[in-house]
Design a protein around this motif. Structure first.
Motif, short mmCIF file in Angstrom:
data_model
loop_
_atom_site.label_atom_id
_atom_site.label_comp_id
_atom_site.label_asym_id
_atom_site.label_seq_id
_atom_site.Cartn_x
_atom_site.Cartn_y
_atom_site.Cartn_z
N ALA A 4 -20.22 -14.06 15.96
CA ALA A 4 -21.23 -14.35 17.16
C ALA A 4 -22.29 -13.35 16.90
N CYS A 7 -22.79 -9.77 18.17
CA CYS A 7 -21.40 -9.05 18.25
C CYS A 7 -21.45 -7.71 17.34
N CYS A 10 -18.53 -8.07 14.59
CA CYS A 10 -18.83 -9.26 13.78
C CYS A 10 -19.88 -8.66 12.58
N HIS A 49 -14.47 -14.12 15.14
CA HIS A 49 -14.84 -13.77 16.60
C HIS A 49 -13.87 -14.35 17.57
N HIS A 101 -14.99 -8.46 21.32
CA HIS A 101 -14.45 -8.87 20.22
C HIS A 101 -13.02 -8.23 19.99
#
Ligand code: 5GP
Ligand code: ZN
Length: 120
Positions: A4, A7, A10, A49, A101
């Motif tokens: 994502a 994020c 991520c 994610h 997350h």
């Protein structure tokens, strides 16, 4: 969703933000929390994610099982199994989830006190 944009976790998975990684495999990583609340404070998260436990279904059952085995391994390697430790995952607004997350907090290395803070 694999990644994502925007994020933080991520970006850590992608290597765009540095982290103190204590475990990694093709599906799961474990990193030291940037603001540790206990001598051991590691976050175990999937590379893919997922926002939180609220978003998973039976398709993720194997991944969830592997994550919990990583939680156990992190605790064993940190030497907290005998003294005990706590595993937490926050889900949504009322939990105060800061990073959307999915992750497990692994906390230990000192007496952790009550599960939920008093006076809220
Ligand atoms: P949550 O409230 O979402 O369950 O917890 C998020 C955790 O991620 C917090 O304990 C916070 O300190 C940690 N955290 C936030 N940003 C970063 C970061 O960039 N790197 C690491 N290692 N931890 C982070
Ligand atoms: Zn993410």
């Amino acid at each position: 969703m694999a990644q994502a944009s925007g994020c933080i976790f991520c970006r850590i998975v992608a290597g765009e933000i540095p982290s103190d990684m204590v475990y990694q495999d093709p599906e799961v990583i474990a990193i030291r929390d940037i603001r540790p609340q206990a001598p051991l404070h590691v976050l175990v998260l999937p590379r893919t994610h997922l926002v939180s436990l609220a978003e998973v279904d039976a398709a993720q059952a194997p991944l969830l099982g592997r994550m919990l085995l990583v939680v156990k391994q992190v605790a064993e390697e940190a030497g907290v199994t005998q003294g005990g430790y706590r595993v937490i995952t926050n889900i949504g607004r009322d939990s105060g989830q800061e990073v959307p997350h999915l992750h497990w907090h692994v906390l230990g290395g000192r007496p952790l006190g009550p599960l939920v803070s008093r006076g809220l």
